[in-house]
Write an enzyme that holds these catalytic residues in place. Structure first.
Site, PDB file in Angstrom:
ATOM      1  N   GLU A  94     -41.149   9.969  12.781  1.00 21.62           N
ATOM      2  CA  GLU A  94     -40.407   9.387  13.578  1.00 21.62           C
ATOM      3  C   GLU A  94     -39.336   9.197  12.864  1.00 21.62           C
ATOM      4  OE1 GLU A  94     -42.127   6.871  16.783  1.00 21.62           O
ATOM      5  OE2 GLU A  94     -42.074   5.772  15.519  1.00 21.62           O
ATOM      6  N   CYS A 111     -31.923   7.070  10.648  1.00 19.13           N
ATOM      7  CA  CYS A 111     -33.379   6.145   9.793  1.00 19.13           C
ATOM      8  C   CYS A 111     -34.233   7.056   9.312  1.00 19.13           C
ATOM      9  CB  CYS A 111     -33.444   4.779  10.771  1.00 19.13           C
ATOM     10  SG  CYS A 111     -34.990   4.397   9.272  1.00 19.13           S
ATOM     11  N   CYS A 118     -47.906   4.891   5.453  1.00 23.38           N
ATOM     12  CA  CYS A 118     -47.367   4.336   4.071  1.00 23.38           C
ATOM     13  C   CYS A 118     -48.091   4.338   3.368  1.00 23.38           C
ATOM     14  CB  CYS A 118     -46.793   3.339   4.677  1.00 23.38           C
ATOM     15  SG  CYS A 118     -45.377   2.455   3.214  1.00 23.38           S
ATOM     16  N   CYS A 122     -47.897  -3.187   4.173  1.00 17.32           N
ATOM     17  CA  CYS A 122     -47.102  -4.768   5.343  1.00 17.32           C
ATOM     18  C   CYS A 122     -47.964  -5.367   5.811  1.00 17.32           C
ATOM     19  CB  CYS A 122     -45.543  -4.329   4.456  1.00 17.32           C
ATOM     20  SG  CYS A 122     -45.347  -4.340   3.316  1.00 17.32           S
ATOM     21  N   CYS A 125     -46.593  -5.126   9.027  1.00 15.80           N
ATOM     22  CA  CYS A 125     -45.453  -3.285   9.588  1.00 15.80           C
ATOM     23  C   CYS A 125     -46.170  -2.582  10.123  1.00 15.80           C
ATOM     24  CB  CYS A 125     -45.057  -2.763   8.137  1.00 15.80           C
ATOM     25  SG  CYS A 125     -44.277  -0.998   8.276  1.00 15.80           S
ATOM     26  N   ASN A 304     -39.371  -8.103  14.125  1.00 15.51           N
ATOM     27  CA  ASN A 304     -39.210  -7.072  14.833  1.00 15.51           C
ATOM     28  C   ASN A 304     -41.058  -6.924  15.837  1.00 15.51           C
ATOM     29  OD1 ASN A 304     -36.792  -6.474  15.730  1.00 15.51           O
ATOM     30  ND2 ASN A 304     -37.425  -5.114  14.064  1.00 15.51           N
ATOM     31  N   CYS A 347     -36.793  -1.185  13.001  1.00 15.68           N
ATOM     32  CA  CYS A 347     -37.493  -1.540  11.441  1.00 15.68           C
ATOM     33  C   CYS A 347     -39.076  -2.347  11.918  1.00 15.68           C
ATOM     34  CB  CYS A 347     -36.853  -2.914  10.859  1.00 15.68           C
ATOM     35  SG  CYS A 347     -35.467  -2.255   9.512  1.00 15.68           S
TER      36      CYS A 347
END
Ligand code: SAH
Ligand code: SF4
Length: 360
Positions: A94, A111, A118, A122, A125, A304, A347
């Site tokens: 994305e 972005c 990943c 985290c 996230c 978020n 984010c």
């Protein structure tokens, strides 16, 4: 697309010239093709109207330009756009386009993602929860900008080549774990004959890959480094950002001090605000102690929320309280304006493949 065709996306002009010569064509054709790719985001040789018909046909049988296709998209009420792009191997990433200013002349910050998924994981996230699939090649990172710009131009009915003015490496993935491809992509985006985006308009965000930060310092670039801090004691940071177990805060601070001493540039620290987790007075004091000597910029990001994760976004008064503690302590602090959260484009909300999120 046929996988064994020669990939032309990502070749610089000299490499394209050598390629043209290697297939028995004139070197000057390289410049024409380069312009089609970088000014017009063209990936079909048949659209390159100033090439002879025979050459277009020949190139089509042996080469390809894999600018990723925008499969789906969503537009937020605030004008932020989220694009789902498909790579050559059908993997999906994305990118997010955030308008700067309004009206006809508005420019966009893109972005970009550097990895599919990943590996850092985290705990707060969405990307981190999805696991890691692979690194992007540098031309896929550049292609992501081109593919997104092509779609944006189409939607806005614009021919403006400078529609994208800033690039932030804050999409899916940890840029410094894909170091070589990331650096090559920056050179290509920055190159005047590529996209011509100034280094000062490029930001790389890292979860704290200390050895990568030191390498980046030695590149002599004018880009902005953003470090995702999120906690100022090792116990909490180990939990939030597992990379902290490899590079605890002392190692991270050493790398950042090195970066500042070599580049003379201010570093931005991102700090996601997680209610009841990292916003106490003690957290503020720890941050002041850690960051004040570094002349840093601190960017607070209200969390978020992500489906399935237990963290919550703090209330506005709590955010203001934490902000005030930091400012009173002498830190240069800003609050990040929330963009695109209604379409899960903010984010940490990117996790591609969840295509039910898209309507188109
Ligand atoms: N991997 C890099 C860059 C991508 S993440 C990094 O971690 O820095 C970009 C930023 O979004 C990071 O600061 C990250 O911690 C933050 N982030 C991740 N999930 C978030 C969420 N749900 N809400 C707000 N910010 C988030
Ligand atoms: Fe990876 Fe950054 Fe998400 Fe952490 S915050 S999991 S490093 S993308």
């Amino acid at each position: 697309m046929v996988p064994n065709k020669d990939e032309l996306l990502g070749k610089d002009i000299e490499e394209l010239e050598s390629y043209m010569i290697s297939i028995g064509e004139a070197a000057f054709r390289a410049r024409q093709i380069f312009k089609w790719i970088y000014s017009k985001e063209v990936n079909s040789f048949y659209d390159m109207s100033d090439l002879p018909r025979e050459l277009r046909k020949k190139l089509d049988t042996m080469a390809q330009i894999s600018i990723p296709r925008v499969l789906k998209q969503r537009v937020s009420q605030d004008g932020t756009r989220k694009y789902l792009l498909e790579l050559r191997d059908k993997k999906r990433i994305e990118s997010v386009l955030i308008p700067q200013g309004s009206g006809k002349n508005s420019r966009y910050t893109i972005c970009v993602s550097t990895q599919v998924g990943c590996p850092i994981g985290c705990s707060f996230c969405a990307t981190g929860q999805a696991g890691f699939q692979r690194n992007l090649d540098y031309f896929e990172i550049v292609g992501q900008v081109l593919g997104s710009r092509r779609e944006l131009k189409r939607k806005l009915k614009s021919n403006e080549e400078n529609l994208i003015s800033n690039v932030v490496y804050m999409g899916m993935g940890e840029p410094l774990l894909n170091y070589n491809e990331m650096i090559k992509s920056i050179y290509m985006l920055n190159h005047p004959k590529g996209l011509g985006i100034g280094q000062r308009h490029i930001t790389v965000s890292t979860a704290g890959e200390a050895s990568g930060i030191k390498r980046l310092a030695d590149e002599g670039m004018q880009i902005t480094l953003a470090v995702s801090l999120h906690a100022c004691d090792d116990t909490l940071r180990n939990h939030l950002v597992p990379l902290n177990r490899k590079y605890p805060l002392s190692a991270l601070r050493d790398a950042i001090e090195y970066y500042i001493s070599v580049t003379n540039r201010r570093v931005t620290f991102e700090y996601v605000l997680l209610d009841e987790v990292n916003m106490s007075k003690r957290d503020a004091r720890n941050m002041i102690r850690l960051l004040k000597p570094l002349l840093a910029n601190v960017n607070l990001i209200p969390y978020n929320e992500v489906d399935g994760l237990d963290y919550t976004k703090p209330s506005p008064p709590r955010i203001q309280q934490f902000f005030a503690w930091l400012a009173e302590g002498g830190l240069n602090v800003t609050l990040r304006e929330e963009k695109g959260s209604d379409i899960m484009a903010a984010c940490g909300q990117l996790k591609a493949g969840y295509s039910k999120m898209y309507r188109n």
